[in-house]
Design an enzyme around this catalytic site. Structure first.
Site, PDB file in Angstrom:
ATOM      1  N   CYS A 188     -63.395  53.298  73.683  1.00 17.47           N
ATOM      2  CA  CYS A 188     -64.163  54.352  74.351  1.00 17.47           C
ATOM      3  C   CYS A 188     -63.492  54.703  75.678  1.00 17.47           C
ATOM      4  O   CYS A 188     -62.868  53.856  76.317  1.00 17.47           O
ATOM      5  CB  CYS A 188     -65.594  53.877  74.588  1.00 17.47           C
ATOM      6  SG  CYS A 188     -66.644  55.148  75.346  1.00 17.47           S
ATOM      7  N   ARG A 191     -65.480  51.377  82.206  1.00 19.03           N
ATOM      8  CA  ARG A 191     -65.821  49.958  82.315  1.00 19.03           C
ATOM      9  C   ARG A 191     -65.210  49.099  81.210  1.00 19.03           C
ATOM     10  O   ARG A 191     -65.463  47.900  81.146  1.00 19.03           O
ATOM     11  CB  ARG A 191     -67.351  49.793  82.292  1.00 19.03           C
ATOM     12  CG  ARG A 191     -68.057  50.512  83.432  1.00 19.03           C
ATOM     13  CD  ARG A 191     -69.545  50.603  83.168  1.00 19.03           C
ATOM     14  NE  ARG A 191     -69.835  51.402  81.971  1.00 19.03           N
ATOM     15  CZ  ARG A 191     -71.061  51.575  81.466  1.00 19.03           C
ATOM     16  NH1 ARG A 191     -72.092  51.007  82.047  1.00 19.03           N
ATOM     17  NH2 ARG A 191     -71.235  52.304  80.383  1.00 19.03           N
ATOM     18  N   ASP A 251     -64.892  55.132  78.350  1.00 16.92           N
ATOM     19  CA  ASP A 251     -65.689  54.545  79.431  1.00 16.92           C
ATOM     20  C   ASP A 251     -64.817  53.726  80.388  1.00 16.92           C
ATOM     21  O   ASP A 251     -64.059  52.845  79.951  1.00 16.92           O
ATOM     22  CB  ASP A 251     -66.780  53.656  78.803  1.00 16.92           C
ATOM     23  CG  ASP A 251     -67.865  53.277  79.796  1.00 16.92           C
ATOM     24  OD1 ASP A 251     -67.530  52.708  80.849  1.00 16.92           O
ATOM     25  OD2 ASP A 251     -69.042  53.561  79.510  1.00 16.92           O
ATOM     26  N   CYS A 308     -73.211  52.318  75.829  1.00 20.88           N
ATOM     27  CA  CYS A 308     -72.249  53.421  75.684  1.00 20.88           C
ATOM     28  C   CYS A 308     -72.970  54.767  75.861  1.00 20.88           C
ATOM     29  O   CYS A 308     -73.924  55.070  75.142  1.00 20.88           O
ATOM     30  CB  CYS A 308     -71.583  53.362  74.313  1.00 20.88           C
ATOM     31  SG  CYS A 308     -70.365  54.671  74.054  1.00 20.88           S
ATOM     32  N   HIS A 364     -68.710  49.404  72.649  1.00 19.94           N
ATOM     33  CA  HIS A 364     -69.284  48.612  73.735  1.00 19.94           C
ATOM     34  C   HIS A 364     -70.770  48.921  73.880  1.00 19.94           C
ATOM     35  O   HIS A 364     -71.231  49.992  73.474  1.00 19.94           O
ATOM     36  CB  HIS A 364     -68.547  48.888  75.052  1.00 19.94           C
ATOM     37  CG  HIS A 364     -68.716  50.278  75.575  1.00 19.94           C
ATOM     38  ND1 HIS A 364     -69.599  50.597  76.571  1.00 19.94           N
ATOM     39  CD2 HIS A 364     -68.127  51.446  75.213  1.00 19.94           C
ATOM     40  CE1 HIS A 364     -69.526  51.907  76.824  1.00 19.94           C
ATOM     41  NE2 HIS A 364     -68.643  52.437  76.006  1.00 19.94           N
TER      42      HIS A 364
HETATM   43 CO    CO Z   1     -68.713  54.363  75.492  1.00 19.02          CO
END
Ligand code: CO
Length: 204
Positions: free
Chosen positions: A42, A46, A44, A101, A98
């Site tokens: 992803c 993080r 993302d 999300c 994750h």
């Molecule tokens: Co995500």
């Protein structure tokens, strides 16, 4: 938030530290790559794949998009997959989802935003076809996290149907596909699914 000055300072001290350890580090790195893993994760911020797996430059070939989705008409993904499988000859493809999300949550909430809403359409349909099972889970957050897991497994199954992957197996390239989940709350990675070519009839 780091300033650009801080980022460049950090870069210079990182490069110096690498050289102090190994004078030939960047000379060797500049000669080419032969990563064993293709990471599909992803976008993302993080979930930094190299950091959470203790990997360095040259170890992971990476494709990231919102909610780590595998669309058979996504030329960006297809070109990454083709290069990784046919040219780099990676041994493993990892699809890593994750918890918490935003993309999965948006699909759960039925977001219709331009581009975003279309992109996560696959998770919306995953949600629809798993709605009764998910309704037994109490909190929305837990539902979203379970939906994220189901979606990762679905992406692994979809990848196993791609011609690029099937052709690799046909020519006896021992390519594994893994579905992983990263728990942002604990920092831990866990396995959801593994496709082992040794167990496939087309690989015998
Ligand atoms: Co995500």
């Amino acid at each position: 938030m780091k300033s650009f000055d801080q980022m460049f300072l950090a870069n210079r001290s990182w490069a110096q530290a690498k050289l102090q350890n190994d004078k030939e580090y960047f000379t060797r790195l500049s000669k080419g790559q032969s990563p064993k893993y293709l990471w599909i994760g992803c976008s993302d911020s993080r979930v930094p794949e190299t950091e959470i797996t203790g990997s360095g430059p040259g170890e992971l070939f990476v494709h990231r998009n919102i909610a780590n989705l595998v669309h058979s008409n996504d030329e960006s993904l297809l070109s990454v997959l083709k290069y990784a499988v046919d040219y780099l000859k990676v041994k493993h493809i990892v699809v890593c989802g994750h918890c918490n999300c935003g993309g999965v949550k948006a699909a759960f909430d039925g977001l219709e935003d331009e581009h975003l809403g279309e992109w996560i359409g696959d998770i919306k349909s995953t949600y629809m076809s798993n709605k009764s099972g998910l309704s037994e889970i109490d909190s929305d957050m837990a539902k979203i996290n379970r939906l994220a897991e189901i979606s990762v497994v679905k992406q692994v199954d979809k990848l196993a149907e791609f011609d690029i992957v099937k052709n690799a197996w046909k020519r006896k390239q021992r390519l594994f596909i893994h579905g992983w989940m990263f728990n942002i709350s604990s920092g831990e990675l866990n396995t959801l699914k593994e496709v082992n070519p040794d167990e496939l009839p087309e690989f015998q």
